[in-house]
Design an enzyme around this catalytic site. Structure first.
Site, PDB file in Angstrom:
ATOM      1  N   GLU A 195       0.830  -1.516   0.038  1.00  0.00           N
ATOM      2  CA  GLU A 195      -0.048   0.027  -0.099  1.00  0.00           C
ATOM      3  C   GLU A 195       0.825   1.289   0.011  1.00  0.00           C
ATOM      4  OE1 GLU A 195      -3.345   0.414  -0.296  1.00  0.00           O
ATOM      5  OE2 GLU A 195      -3.491  -1.888  -0.173  1.00  0.00           O
ATOM      6  N   GLU A 246      -1.518   8.920  -0.339  1.00  0.00           N
ATOM      7  CA  GLU A 246      -1.908   8.536  -1.663  1.00  0.00           C
ATOM      8  C   GLU A 246      -1.215   9.069  -2.821  1.00  0.00           C
ATOM      9  OE1 GLU A 246      -5.992   7.356  -4.410  1.00  0.00           O
ATOM     10  OE2 GLU A 246      -6.208   8.000  -2.348  1.00  0.00           O
TER      11      GLU A 246
END
Length: 259
Positions: free
Chosen positions: A93, A115
């Site tokens: 991730e 992100e």
């Protein structure tokens, strides 16, 4: 002479207390993921241009202590496998590696805090932290458990490393609607139903991938790039922690939830 005896007794008592304190510090998750192991696993997290110096060992241990079953359930092999799986999934991730990266592509976990996609999945509740917590409902649910207002202040997840780790461990430990928790899967506490089996959902690391991002990465009949990357990290950490990887590494034949 008596004074010397008392001094020796006091010294011995202090030594025993220090030893007891040292032993206590090495209980639980910290007995497997030591500071040295953490640094070895995530040795490039602070390299340019990564943001990963944000992720500290102390923050991880403090967060883990709030979830006493995390990495602390079952025998030593089970505990090690769960921790390898947790770091495998969260390293994907936050992945900063590439094919010919120094140390290999799976030495660059925990590179990113926020992100990297442009634009983000959600302009406010985009991915943050080790699990890349996304969507308002996840911020709200995590905040309720952690007693933090993450809906009003989602940036806590990207500005406080202890909160960041807590949200990741919360997600790992918590069943999501019809999905079991990653924790239950990795400690062999989840048994697939007949329907699950017919849909290829079987115990193992691949099931954790299905829980976290099955809609994009699973059920394609061959390993997706994301699935392959998650497995690569898991295999690396399993080797470092001295534990076998178990069965069903890939989710290529597992039907995602909601389909």
């Amino acid at each position: 002479m008596m004074r010397n005896v008392f001094a020796l007794l006091a010294f011995a008592g202090a030594a025993l207390l220090a030893a007891a304190g040292g032993a206590s510090a090495q209980q639980g998750v910290g007995s497997i993921i030591t500071a040295q192991m953490f640094e070895s696993m995530l040795s490039h997290r602070g390299d340019n241009p990564c943001q990963g110096a944000f992720y500290t060992y102390d923050a991880f241990i403090k967060a883990a202590n709030d979830f006493p079953d995390f990495g602390n359930t079952g025998d030593d092999e089970t505990r090690r496998r769960e921790l390898a799986a947790f770091f495998g999934q969260t390293s994907h991730e936050t992945n900063g590696g590439w094919a010919d990266a120094p140390g290999g592509p799976f030495a660059w976990g925990y590179c990113w805090v926020t992100e990297r996609n442009n634009p983000p999945t959600d302009p406010t509740y985009y991915g943050r932290g080790p699990i890349q917590l996304t969507h308002q409902y996840n911020y709200e649910l995590a905040g309720q458990v952690l007693q933090l207002d993450l809906v009003r202040n989602p940036d806590l997840v990207s500005s406080n490393p202890e909160v960041a780790f807590k949200t990741a461990i919360w997600f790992w430990m918590t069943p999501q609607n019809a999905k079991p928790s990653c924790h239950d899967v990795m400690i062999n506490n989840w048994a697939p139903s007949d329907d699950d089996r017919s849909l290829g959902r079987l115990p193992g690391y691949g099931m954790a991938t299905n829980i976290i991002n099955g809609g994009l990465e699973c059920g394609k009949g061959q390993p997706s790039d994301g699935d392959t990357n998650r497995v690569g990290y898991y295999q690396r950490y399993s080797q470092m922690l001295g534990v076998g990887v178990g069965d069903n590494l890939s989710c290529e034949n597992m039907t995602p939830y909601g389909q």
